[in-house]
Design a protein around this motif. Structure first.
Motif, PDB file in Angstrom:
ATOM      1  N   GLY A 107      -4.829   6.974  -0.968  1.00 20.02           N
ATOM      2  CA  GLY A 107      -3.726   6.052  -1.276  1.00 20.02           C
ATOM      3  C   GLY A 107      -4.180   4.976  -2.228  1.00 20.02           C
ATOM      4  N   ARG A 134       0.843  -1.194   0.000  1.00 20.52           N
ATOM      5  CA  ARG A 134       0.000   0.000   0.000  1.00 20.52           C
ATOM      6  C   ARG A 134       0.879   1.244   0.000  1.00 20.52           C
ATOM      7  NH1 ARG A 134      -2.204  -3.346   4.028  1.00 20.52           N
ATOM      8  NH2 ARG A 134      -4.179  -4.322   3.386  1.00 20.52           N
ATOM      9  N   TRP A 135       0.403   2.283  -0.642  1.00 21.72           N
ATOM     10  CA  TRP A 135       1.097   3.562  -0.611  1.00 21.72           C
ATOM     11  C   TRP A 135       0.100   4.658  -0.235  1.00 21.72           C
ATOM     12  CZ3 TRP A 135       0.642   0.434  -4.880  1.00 21.72           C
ATOM     13  CH2 TRP A 135      -0.256   0.844  -5.874  1.00 21.72           C
ATOM     14  N   MET A 136       0.565   5.601   0.564  1.00 21.75           N
ATOM     15  CA  MET A 136      -0.267   6.700   1.048  1.00 21.75           C
ATOM     16  C   MET A 136       0.140   7.969   0.311  1.00 21.75           C
ATOM     17  SD  MET A 136       0.287   4.200   3.194  1.00 21.75           S
ATOM     18  CE  MET A 136      -0.725   3.060   4.120  1.00 21.75           C
ATOM     19  N   HIS A 137      -0.825   8.615  -0.298  1.00 20.92           N
ATOM     20  CA  HIS A 137      -0.534   9.833  -1.051  1.00 20.92           C
ATOM     21  C   HIS A 137      -0.213  10.995  -0.115  1.00 20.92           C
ATOM     22  CE1 HIS A 137      -3.023   8.033  -4.554  1.00 20.92           C
ATOM     23  NE2 HIS A 137      -1.752   7.718  -4.666  1.00 20.92           N
ATOM     24  N   ARG A 154      -2.046  16.364  -1.892  1.00 17.24           N
ATOM     25  CA  ARG A 154      -2.462  15.731  -3.142  1.00 17.24           C
ATOM     26  C   ARG A 154      -3.535  16.571  -3.832  1.00 17.24           C
ATOM     27  NH1 ARG A 154      -4.431  12.757   1.113  1.00 17.24           N
ATOM     28  NH2 ARG A 154      -6.711  12.632   1.304  1.00 17.24           N
ATOM     29  N   ALA A 165       3.578   9.772  -3.551  1.00 21.54           N
ATOM     30  CA  ALA A 165       3.452   8.860  -2.411  1.00 21.54           C
ATOM     31  C   ALA A 165       4.485   9.204  -1.354  1.00 21.54           C
ATOM     32  CB  ALA A 165       3.626   7.415  -2.869  1.00 21.54           C
ATOM     33  N   LEU A 176       0.243   6.493 -10.335  1.00 22.41           N
ATOM     34  CA  LEU A 176      -0.112   7.120  -9.061  1.00 22.41           C
ATOM     35  C   LEU A 176      -0.938   8.376  -9.303  1.00 22.41           C
ATOM     36  CD1 LEU A 176       3.223   6.831  -7.059  1.00 22.41           C
ATOM     37  CD2 LEU A 176       1.321   5.240  -7.164  1.00 22.41           C
ATOM     38  N   GLU A 229      -3.279   0.523  -3.405  1.00 17.15           N
ATOM     39  CA  GLU A 229      -2.671  -0.735  -2.986  1.00 17.15           C
ATOM     40  C   GLU A 229      -2.570  -1.686  -4.164  1.00 17.15           C
ATOM     41  OE1 GLU A 229      -6.287  -3.491  -1.342  1.00 17.15           O
ATOM     42  OE2 GLU A 229      -5.382  -2.078   0.089  1.00 17.15           O
TER      43      GLU A 229
END
Length: 444
Positions: free
Chosen positions: A239, A225-228, A232, A273, A269, A241
């Motif tokens: 985010g 998982r990545w969190m923006h 943003r 991130a 994306l 995943e």
């Protein structure tokens, strides 16, 4: 005893490593030694008992140096006590076991021992520059003028007192979060970052594979998982995943990295991130392969399963299929095609005592009759049989708008044709026509 200390670099503005960073490094170290602890701003582990398991001290040292570099470890050192190993790591000296501990530890800088740092100014005014100078002072004066921890730490570093550690326990589940040192705006950069920063996704995979090794397990699914970033664009999700699945349980970090790279290359994306999180989803026991005295050439290259997984990740899982054997007495359904990345079904130990044909027809062929005997390029001579097969009532397929079952009730025979050789034929049981014979296969 043999101790090794793993020292992480300081953060921005010379801040010490965070608890999450130390915890992640300690989890990775658990696959090398169960006696692992967090000591101040480093991770220490006692590896005397593990050296033989990994092929000796030299082989263990090479492995630690190679793998720890990808985790961002700044310095590694070895000694007979954990505090001495930590002092050698801070001084940039790896080998703290070649010689007497007193001779090796005495000339180090004084502040390599944490207990000395609060009293560094006073000790410097007394002419102390090294731990050896501090140790040479009268013990009575040290105990009265300084706190008790200074003498205790000196004795523990020199092996005069036992050390006390709180061992890190292996967590039941793996879910680790990592803050990126720089915001990432393209998905491939999640895996391939600058060499100095060490790509964050690989660091998390190394920790996960080490956790799996400590549990003697493998994995068939994990999620990245990545969190923006908080800044943003409007409308962007918080985010994203990506879930990766493998055909069989494994913990090969190189293959998992290649597999993750193929998926990230096709990911866009919505915003930069800032954080990554890796979670192990499907953990299964992994059967370890026994070591061999002879070189195993069959394992030198990449296996077919790993190759198919990488191709499926690049082209799509629906584009790669492979044959899979089922435990089914109905021969035409004993093999089917499935998507390559899916786990293979477990095979049983059923053995068939009856002959099986070399070639099967796509569809059974209805045979003409010569009296009560079937015909195919002449009247057939029945050699062995019958071999009764009945089943498939559970097998339902969609035909148009209706559903029908694949239930069969057959008596198989091995027969000889005057011109076609040895064939595999069957009599359809429970049919309206009691003389319904079919050709199903041929023997080579």
């Amino acid at each position: 005893m043999l101790w090794t200390a793993l020292l992480l670099p300081p953060g921005p503005d010379a801040t010490p490593p965070t608890d999450d960073q130390l915890r992640g490094l300690a989890i990775w170290a658990l696959h090398l030694s169960p006696r692992t602890a967090i000591a101040e701003d480093a991770v220490v582990m006692e590896v005397e008992a593990s050296a033989r398991l990994f092929g000796g001290k030299r082989a263990l040292r090479d492995r630690v140096v190679l793998e720890a570099a990808d985790l961002g470890v700044q310095a590694i050192a070895w000694s007979s006590t954990s505090l001495a190993a930590l002092a050698f790591a801070r001084a940039g000296r790896e080998n703290g076991i070649r010689g007497a501990l007193t001779a090796l530890l005495d000339p180090l800088p004084m502040d390599t021992l944490s207990a000395v740092r609060p009293h560094r100014t006073t000790l410097s005014q007394l002419g102390c520059r090294t731990p050896g100078d501090v140790r040479a002072l009268p013990r009575g004066g040290l105990s009265r003028r300084f706190d008790k921890q200074l003498l205790v730490a000196l004795d523990q570093a020199y092996g005069l007192r036992p050390e006390v550690h709180v061992w890190v326990e292996l967590p039941e589940a793996f879910k680790v979060r990592h803050e990126l040192m720089a915001r990432v705006e393209a998905a491939p950069a999640l895996l391939f970052a600058a060499r100095r920063l060490l790509f964050a996704a690989r660091r998390l995979l190394l920790q996960m594979c080490a956790w799996l090794a400590a549990r003697h397990a493998g994995i068939t699914a994990f999620t990245l998982r990545w969190m923006h970033d908080a800044m943003r664009p409007r409308g962007a999700d918080p985010g994203g995943e990506l879930t990766i699945r493998t055909a069989a349980p494994m913990r090969d970090v190189e293959h998992l990295c290649r597999l993750l790279a193929e998926h990230l290359a096709k990911t866009t994306l919505q915003a930069p991130a800032g954080d990554l999180e890796l979670e192990a989803l499907d953990v299964q026991p992994l059967e370890e392969a026994s070591k061999s005295l002879l070189p195993d050439t069959s394992r030198q290259g990449e296996s077919l399963t790993l190759t198919l997984e990488r191709i499926a990740a690049r082209l799509g899982p629906e584009k790669v299929r492979r044959p899979v054997v089922r435990e089914d007495h109905r021969v035409e359904w004993a093999q089917h095609w499935q998507q390559a990345p899916q786990p293979l079904p477990k095979r049983g130990t059923r053995r068939n005592r009856f002959p099986q044909p070399t070639f099967l027809l796509p569809e059974p062929l209805r045979l003409a009759m010569d009296g009560h005997l079937p015909m195919y390029q002449g009247t057939l001579q029945l050699l062995t049989g019958p071999h009764r097969i009945e089943g498939g009532w559970w097998h339902r397929v969609q035909v148009g708008e209706a559903q029908c079952t694949r239930n069969v009730a057959r008596d198989y025979w091995v027969a000889r044709s005057p011109h076609a050789g040895v064939l595999w034929v069957y009599l359809e049981r429970l049919a309206k026509d009691q003389t319904a014979w079919y050709l199903h296969g041929a023997f080579a």
